[in-house]
Design an enzyme around this catalytic site. Structure first.
Site, PDB file in Angstrom:
ATOM      1  N   GLU A  98      13.453 -14.605  -0.186  1.00 34.77           N
ATOM      2  CA  GLU A  98      13.742 -15.839   0.607  1.00 34.77           C
ATOM      3  C   GLU A  98      12.846 -16.980   0.782  1.00 34.77           C
ATOM      4  O   GLU A  98      12.966 -17.988   1.258  1.00 34.77           O
ATOM      5  CB  GLU A  98      13.873 -15.188   2.149  1.00 34.77           C
ATOM      6  CG  GLU A  98      14.822 -14.047   2.463  1.00 34.77           C
ATOM      7  CD  GLU A  98      14.766 -13.417   3.799  1.00 34.77           C
ATOM      8  OE1 GLU A  98      14.157 -13.948   4.510  1.00 34.77           O
ATOM      9  OE2 GLU A  98      15.494 -12.336   3.902  1.00 34.77           O
ATOM     10  N   ASP A 119       0.929  -1.263  -0.089  1.00 36.13           N
ATOM     11  CA  ASP A 119      -0.063   0.053   0.036  1.00 36.13           C
ATOM     12  C   ASP A 119       1.008   1.232  -0.104  1.00 36.13           C
ATOM     13  O   ASP A 119       1.963   1.194   0.753  1.00 36.13           O
ATOM     14  CB  ASP A 119      -1.028   0.080   1.259  1.00 36.13           C
ATOM     15  CG  ASP A 119      -1.795   1.186   1.130  1.00 36.13           C
ATOM     16  OD1 ASP A 119      -2.625   1.369   0.256  1.00 36.13           O
ATOM     17  OD2 ASP A 119      -1.480   1.988   2.248  1.00 36.13           O
TER      18      ASP A 119
END
Length: 526
Positions: free
Chosen positions: A251, A197
């Site tokens: 990751e 956002d």
């Protein structure tokens, strides 16, 4: 990459399905409707914020980034939702709000204790200007100054949105580490992607100079546009922040990052990052803001395609929780054409909840306005409530959304425009949407093919989607008069795969294609 082939479906959780009878949607409600979403053929759901919040901005004022607000349920409810979605083959994307917190977040409460508090530098506090007023002229997106005074210290803190939403200081490594850990928290719970956002606002110019006036501003416009936000958002340093977020996402296998960025194409392209170091999909909102004419759309698509960096994947959005619904902008007839446009362009489409049944933009009476933006800047049509009204599931009490009066009013037409009615209708908007989604899944040219414009003339927009061995023509009549299109390359034969009226499948086309008023078609060319 799953997000290249599939369609993302945005859910505004307050308005999707109420499972506990309090008039507000919740996680259990979403879970109960997942079979419907799998059945219509979307690939992923994006859920707007569900975090603990005082709800000053309905969840975008986050009091804890690693929990669920009791209004929506519990972390166990969220885990159950993710499991159920994955069992149905659906991915889950969650809103991530890194720019700011709630004023009631423990970090900010600690910061207010004193200028020496441990989290004071987690936010942006500045001394007053020489006259005692705000440090500079920056404006809030939601009206007025972007600076609020802390009466205890006399300093001001910065808020790009509401005063209840103080901005975080991403120059502080502790903030970076804490927010990266938030990302890891949700990825470890099985979230497949994050929609970031207010990404433009995350980094501000460290010198805090005044923003210059916008020479194009006129009275009656959004007052935020009085100034050009050159120093308060979209700064060069934001790309370093994004690169760090991308490293965290990598990751974990096959995770998606989407960035909210209302920008011209030349600046939007930078959010893909260098050598794949940006977000995977910087949201392209051009269709939300475009004039609804064939020439304007043809030009827009060409400029967007030309702006994309090598290897970047495009995306398209027609409606969302911040802008009026497509049916409210172009009318119900053209909303069908717009659906065909969205779901046949090259790239990943995002479908806003309710658009698949043609939900209208609702006129919310003043006494029921909930949106803080409308309350702070009334009378300019900036309110977002009309695009956030409850999902219309059936024609029964409260449209099947709840057993009690919902938090926002329903559309007047919910007894006719709802999932139950449209499921049974062979020519309904829902039938069209399901057919378009099925066509995308079955035709490689729509999922991964190239895009080639055939130009725009009058109300006609036409383009080809092609892969080796497959050529599809998309022809859209954006007007109220019948049109005819000569087939490309001397007029090869073709077959209609789908019409927005859902009544021409299998029709042979030879040399020319006739379009009715407000009709779009997809044709397989021989």
């Amino acid at each position: 990459m799953w997000w290249r082939d599939g369609v993302i479906y945005q859910i505004y959780p307050r308005s999707f399905q109420d499972a506990n009878g309090d008039g507000v949607g919740d996680l259990a409600g979403i879970t109960s409707r997942l079979p419907y979403l799998a059945d219509i053929g979307v690939a992923a759901i994006w859920i707007s914020p569900i975090y603990p919040s005082p709800m000053a901005d309905f969840g975008y004022d986050v009091a804890d980034h690693a929990a669920v607000d009791p209004l929506f349920g519990t972390l166990a409810d969220f885990d159950a939702l993710v499991t159920a979605a994955h069992d149905l083959g659906l991915k889950v994307i969650l809103d991530f709000v890194p720019n700011h917190t709630s004023e009631r977040h423990p970090w900010f409460l600690e910061a207010l204790n004193s200028p020496q508090s441990s989290t004071r530098d987690w936010y942006i506090f500045r001394d007053p200007a020489p006259d005692g007023g705000p440090p500079n002229n920056w404006l809030s997106e939601f009206g007025g100054s972007a600076w609020a005074r802390d009466p205890v210290s006399g300093q001001y803190y910065y808020h790009a949105f509401l005063p209840e939403q103080p901005d975080l200081n991403w120059r502080n490594p502790a903030v970076v580490g804490a927010m990266h850990d938030v990302m890891r928290f949700w990825f470890k719970r099985g979230v497949d992607g994050l929609r970031i956002d207010a990404l433009l606002h995350v980094m501000k110019d460290a010198a805090f100079p005044d923003n210059p006036p916008d020479p194009d501003f006129r009275e009656g416009m959004n007052p935020y546009r009085r100034l050009l936000p050159l120093y308060s958002c979209d700064t060069a340093e934001v790309h370093g922040v994004i690169a760090g977020m991308r490293r965290v996402a990598e990751e974990f296998p096959d995770r998606l990052l989407i960035g909210e960025a209302y920008l011209p194409f030349d600046r939007l392209a930078a959010y893909y990052g260098r050598e794949g170091g940006g977000v995977h999909l910087p949201f392209n909102f051009a269709l939300i803001q475009a004039p609804w004419t064939a020439r304007a759309l043809d030009d827009l698509i060409a400029r967007y395609e030309a702006s994309l960096p090598e290897g970047a994947w495009p995306n398209w959005v027609l409606s969302n929780h911040d802008r009026p619904r497509i049916a409210g902008r172009v009318g119900p007839d053209q909303a069908r054409v717009a659906a065909m446009l969205l779901l046949t362009l090259r790239g990943t489409p995002t479908l806003y909840y309710g658009d698949e049944i043609g939900m209208a933009q609702v006129e919310v009476p003043p006494e029921r306005v909930m949106d803080p933006w409308e309350k702070r800047v009334p009378g300019l049509g900036l309110g977002r409530d009309g695009a956030r009204t409850p999902m219309q599931w059936d024609g029964g009490p409260f449209a099947g959304f709840s057993t009690v009066e919902p938090w926002l009013p329903l559309a007047d037409d919910f007894t006719e425009v709802n999932v139950q009615v449209e499921k049974a209708g062979p020519f309904s908007m829902l039938t069209l949407t399901r057919s378009l989604l099925a066509l995308r899944r079955s035709r490689a040219a729509l999922a991964r093919g190239s895009y080639r414009s055939l130009g725009a003339q009058g109300g006609l927009l036409a383009y080809l989607r092609e892969t080796e061995g497959e050529r599809l023509l998309v022809a859209l009549n954006l007007g109220g008069d019948p049109l005819a299109l000569a087939l490309p390359d001397g007029g090869p034969k073709g077959e209609v795969l789908l019409s927005t009226f859902c009544d021409r499948e299998g029709e042979a086309v030879n040399g020319a294609l006739a379009l009715r008023a407000n009709e779009g078609v997809v044709v397989a060319l021989g």
